[in-house]
Write a protein that holds these residues in place. Structure first.
Motif: not given
Length: 235
Positions: A228-233
């Motif tokens: 999710y962190y990568v997706y959010h970035l």
């Protein structure tokens, strides 16, 4: 006290299990029908949670990576061995499987879910224990019913519940230093969706429609964080 809600939750599971022991001698057909009812309710809860997702790709990738990790580590087998080991300390050899099944099934139901995460975060971030106490009441009732069909092994689920929720609550006291609130809110939504699908799988297992190795999917609730962190970035 960050762990107050978690402790109450654990106590209510123990109370529910002890009460359930008084109803273990009800006829098998009643137990079977009750278990079917639990299975259907568990599926409904899981579907409601799963539908909360706002990024299905995050859920999918989390389940895929979680499955690979879980199968590689043989988590399902490890959980069953742990349940059998616990059972060997309390009952004769021929009853160990019942202890293991009760321990694993109850642990997965009580640990995986939005209320576990959100409640523990509320306890740690705001000192608000209402969600975990409410969850404890629900868990206590479910423990009562599960004990009538799966036996005393259900009580040992209190161990992973306290460790998991307590760990999140303690972590939450410091989490705002590392994760922005916007990211945290989105992560909780996707974590809820992943947990919801795992709960659906538990329900299907309870109904004996299919035997899904839910234990081997558990790493998905961890892999969802970096995904999710990568997706959010980037999205």
């Amino acid at each position: 006290m960050a762990l107050y809600g978690t402790i109450i939750n654990g106590i209510l599971i123990v109370v529910g299990t002890l009460l359930g022991l008084f109803f273990t001698k009800i006829p098998e057909k009643y137990k079977e029908t009750v278990m079917h009812g639990i299975g259907l309710a568990v599926i409904l809860i899981g579907m409601q949670m799963a539908f909360s997702t706002e990024a299905i790709i995050v859920v999918l990738l989390s389940l895929l990576t979680g499955a690979i990790i879980g199968e590689f580590l043989h988590l399902e087998e490890g959980l069953n061995r742990l349940g059998n080991w616990i059972g060997s300390k309390f009952v004769s050899e021929n009853k160990n499987f019942s202890i293991a099944e009760g321990f694993v099934t109850a642990s997965l139901i009580f640990v995986i879910g939005a209320m576990s995460v959100i409640g523990a975060l509320d306890s740690g971030l705001r000192g608000d224990h209402e969600v975990l106490i409410t969850k404890g009441v629900i868990d206590g009732f479910v423990a009562l019913v599960l004990t009538t069909t799966l036996g005393f092994g259900v009580v040992f689920s209190v161990i992973p519940v306290v460790v998991y929720q307590g760990g999140i609550a303690l972590l939450a006291t410091q989490i705002d230093r590392w994760i922005p609130e916007e990211v945290l809110n989105g992560l909780i939504i996707e974590l809820t969706a992943v947990g919801g699908l795992l709960i659906v799988a538990i329900g299907l297992n309870l109904l004996k429609i299919i035997q899904i190795r839910v234990g081997n999917l558990l790493p998905a609730v961890i892999t969802v964080v970096p995904i999710y962190y990568v997706y959010h970035l980037f999205v």
